[in-house]
Every structure is written in structure tokens, then in C-alpha cells.
Design an enzyme around this catalytic site. Sequence first.
Site, mmCIF file in Angstrom:
data_model
loop_
_atom_site.group_PDB
_atom_site.id
_atom_site.type_symbol
_atom_site.label_atom_id
_atom_site.label_comp_id
_atom_site.label_asym_id
_atom_site.label_seq_id
_atom_site.Cartn_x
_atom_site.Cartn_y
_atom_site.Cartn_z
ATOM 1 N N TYR A 1 -6.138 -9.596 2.414
ATOM 2 C CA TYR A 1 -5.025 -8.950 1.701
ATOM 3 C C TYR A 1 -4.797 -9.640 0.354
ATOM 4 C CZ TYR A 1 -0.252 -7.044 1.094
ATOM 5 O OH TYR A 1 0.879 -6.423 0.625
HETATM 6 N N1 NAP Z 1 6.309 -4.514 2.912
HETATM 7 C C1 NAP Z 1 6.072 -5.643 2.240
HETATM 8 O O1 NAP Z 1 6.562 -6.735 2.596
HETATM 9 C C2 NAP Z 1 5.223 -5.593 0.998
HETATM 10 C C3 NAP Z 1 5.223 -6.731 0.168
HETATM 11 C C4 NAP Z 1 4.435 -6.713 -0.969
HETATM 12 C C5 NAP Z 1 3.681 -5.606 -1.277
HETATM 13 N N2 NAP Z 1 3.694 -4.512 -0.449
HETATM 14 C C6 NAP Z 1 2.860 -3.377 -0.832
HETATM 15 O O2 NAP Z 1 3.650 -2.223 -0.934
HETATM 16 C C7 NAP Z 1 2.806 -1.082 -0.777
HETATM 17 C C8 NAP Z 1 3.489 -0.114 0.179
HETATM 18 O O3 NAP Z 1 3.558 -0.716 1.449
HETATM 19 P P1 NAP Z 1 4.841 -0.589 2.394
HETATM 20 O O4 NAP Z 1 5.327 -1.958 2.634
HETATM 21 O O5 NAP Z 1 5.748 0.428 1.872
HETATM 22 O O6 NAP Z 1 4.118 -0.155 3.752
HETATM 23 P P2 NAP Z 1 4.093 1.222 4.568
HETATM 24 O O7 NAP Z 1 5.467 1.657 4.900
HETATM 25 O O8 NAP Z 1 3.120 0.991 5.660
HETATM 26 O O9 NAP Z 1 3.512 2.265 3.519
HETATM 27 C C9 NAP Z 1 2.165 2.264 3.149
HETATM 28 C C10 NAP Z 1 1.836 3.621 2.558
HETATM 29 O O10 NAP Z 1 0.469 3.605 2.131
HETATM 30 C C11 NAP Z 1 -0.158 4.739 2.679
HETATM 31 N N3 NAP Z 1 -1.577 4.494 2.892
HETATM 32 C C12 NAP Z 1 -2.171 3.484 3.570
HETATM 33 N N4 NAP Z 1 -3.497 3.650 3.587
HETATM 34 C C13 NAP Z 1 -3.748 4.800 2.914
HETATM 35 C C14 NAP Z 1 -4.922 5.514 2.593
HETATM 36 N N5 NAP Z 1 -6.144 5.083 2.976
HETATM 37 N N6 NAP Z 1 -4.817 6.652 1.880
HETATM 38 C C15 NAP Z 1 -3.600 7.107 1.491
HETATM 39 N N7 NAP Z 1 -2.456 6.476 1.758
HETATM 40 C C16 NAP Z 1 -2.530 5.334 2.471
HETATM 41 C C17 NAP Z 1 0.569 5.013 3.981
HETATM 42 O O11 NAP Z 1 0.426 6.381 4.323
HETATM 43 P P3 NAP Z 1 -0.499 6.932 5.535
HETATM 44 O O12 NAP Z 1 -0.534 5.888 6.593
HETATM 45 O O13 NAP Z 1 0.201 8.197 5.912
HETATM 46 O O14 NAP Z 1 -1.829 7.167 4.905
HETATM 47 C C18 NAP Z 1 2.003 4.727 3.570
HETATM 48 O O15 NAP Z 1 2.576 5.850 2.951
HETATM 49 C C19 NAP Z 1 1.464 -1.605 -0.289
HETATM 50 O O16 NAP Z 1 0.554 -1.634 -1.361
HETATM 51 C C20 NAP Z 1 1.784 -3.007 0.169
HETATM 52 O O17 NAP Z 1 0.673 -3.859 0.096
HETATM 53 C C21 NAP Z 1 4.468 -4.484 0.673
#
Ligand code: NAP
Length: 301
Positions: A196
Site C-alpha cells: 500500500y
Molecule cells: N480510510 C482511510 O483511512 C484512508 C486513509 C488514507 C487514504 N485513503 C484512500 O482513500 C481512497 C478511498 O478509500 P476509502 O477509505 O473511502 O475506502 P472505501 O470506502 O473502501 O472506498 C474505496 C472505493 O474505491 C472503489 N474501488 C476499489 N477498487 C476499485 C476498482 N478496481 N475499480 C473501481 N473502483 C474501485 C470502491 O468501489 P467498489 O468496491 O464498488 O469497486 C470504493 O468506492 C483510497 O484511495 C484509499 O487508499 C483512505
Amino acid sequence: MGRGKRAVSRRRVIGAAAAGLAGAGVPGAAGAAGGRAAERGGRYAGKTVLITGATSGIGRAAAVAFAAEGARVGFCGRRERLGRAVEEEIRAAGGEATYIRADVRRPDEVEDFVNRVVRTYGGLDVALNNAGIQKPFTDVHEVTVQEWDDVASTNIRGIFLALKYEIPHMRGRGGGVILVTGSSNQFATRPGLGSYTAAKNGVSGLVQAAALENAPHNIRVVALAPGMTDTPMLDVHRPDGLTDEQWAQEKARFAALGVDGFKRMARPEEMASAALALASPDFAFQTGASVLVDGGQLAGL
Ligand SMILES: NC(=O)c1ccc[n+]([C@@H]2O[C@H](COP(=O)([O-])OP(=O)(O)OC[C@H]3O[C@@H](n4cnc5c(N)ncnc54)[C@H](OP(=O)(O)O)[C@@H]3O)[C@@H](O)[C@H]2O)c1
């Protein structure tokens, strides 16, 4: 989920305030659809916003927030039921959104998604390339090749693909704003997050290169680097057998230890408001940077 602090270059990390901003400052777009949203006004009235990964979490919150500010939002994700639900939620609130199923690991689907958003709404003003995944904590030598490829193809190759197909549209119409959801793991990590962290570090360089190439074309490219945020992504770390309440308590305990500043996780809506701010003309001189929004997570030792 240990503490894992590290010194962070102040030249590369800039804390963002996300409130009280006005005006979108991205090129206008004339599209047939989305009239109601534009009529309602708001910072993004008349603008087309594309979001990858908006079926849940930060992307979903951003889709809702951009639409509430008048944008026409085209978004993707793989889970159709959730995609349709987000689309309906936005429309029920008087906003305009279109869900298009696309997997960011597939070049043909990303190209088709970008083109369909442009066709549906008549342009592209803002892109938020947000789709990402995390895997359970695993030491580097125990990560399977399949896990590595899955993380890399989603979290960095998927960003490259989105940029590849978005930039020509923005250049063609004189500018735009591209945001990428990075992570505090662009700057520091903890054991078990090697794949990651490697992908998120890649975001920093890709954003810098794309920013330099596209500044002459009036396109800003910026990474929003969230700290720990309470979204379904964290559920990959959920131990078996915990009730929802126990899991919520475990996350709160971990956040109190890991986020030295606010001692809690961010809400997805707080990241969405940061995205709306970064895409606005209040950040008109901002490009090539990764903007840390982490509640003081990396400030502590
Ligand atoms: N939560 C944290 O603590 C955190 C911290 C730093 C950065 N982030 C970043 O924030 C971003 C959003 O994550 P989140 O925390 O909101 O998690 P989340 O609720 O799991 O959302 C992730 C989103 O990405 C989509 N996704 C994953 N794989 C995909 C694919 N192959 N094609 C199209 N869509 C895809 C998922 O949709 P589907 O599963 O429907 O495809 C979902 O809508 C990510 O880049 C993550 O690394 C999160």
C-alpha cells in the site's frame, strides 16, 4: 495498526483548511443533463466532476458534496447496487449524478468511463481519482504476488490510467483540476503496509510529473493525502468475531493512539470538504503537491 511516526518534509506536506471557500474557478461546461443542479447554484454549479471509487467512503461523500454544491457528478466503482444507491441518494436530494460501472484496473473500462462522463455532461472540469484498496497487514516477504499486483494495479496503475484518459479532455477545453486521493502513507508507514505504501508513494511522483506537464495547459494536479478515515476500507483489518460495536470501539482506541492531534479518525465528509476546497480557486496556485489532511497524525513523534 501501531503508531509508526516519521519526520515529514515540510516542503512537501501542507496542511489544508477546508472551510469557508467560495467559487469553483474551473472552466465552465455546457451540458444537456444536470440542469436542475446547475439551477440550484453552489460553488460547483455548471461544473462536471468525475470521481473514481464513489460507491462508498471518501469517494461517496465527495460525490454527495460536489453534487450538493451544484456539480454534475459522473462516478464509478465496481459494486453496481451501491453505485445505483448513491446515484439515487444524490438525485433524491435534487442533485445530478450518473453511476457508470468501471474497474480502474481495466484500461478499456477507464477510457469508456471518462468518455461517457464527458459525453453525458458535455465536458470535464474536475476529476477526483480516488479508487483504492488496502489489504490485511502482511510483512513484505509474505505478501503474495497476486496481492501486490492487486494493490499496485488499483492504487497507482489505476491513477495512471485515469490521468491518461482525463488529461486530453481537459487540455482540449483549456484547463481543469485533477485531484488524486493519496494517503498519509505517502510520507510514513507502519509494519504490514508495504504494498500500500509503495503504491501511495508512487502517487507523489506521478502527481508531480503530471502537474509540471500540465501547468502550461491550465490544469492543476494535486494529491489529497488523508490520514486515518473511518470508511469501509478499514474493515480488512477487522478481527473475526467482533460485534459492530466492538469493532467501532477498537477503531476508536486505535485512532486515539495513532492520531496525536485530534485523537480520532476523520469522517469521510471531512475529506470530501477538503477535496472541494482543493479543487476550488482558493487553491489556484497549488499544483504538484500532496496535501496532508490527517488531524495531526504525522505531527507527533
Ligand atoms: N480510510 C482511510 O483511512 C484512508 C486513509 C488514507 C487514504 N485513503 C484512500 O482513500 C481512497 C478511498 O478509500 P476509502 O477509505 O473511502 O475506502 P472505501 O470506502 O473502501 O472506498 C474505496 C472505493 O474505491 C472503489 N474501488 C476499489 N477498487 C476499485 C476498482 N478496481 N475499480 C473501481 N473502483 C474501485 C470502491 O468501489 P467498489 O468496491 O464498488 O469497486 C470504493 O468506492 C483510497 O484511495 C484509499 O487508499 C483512505
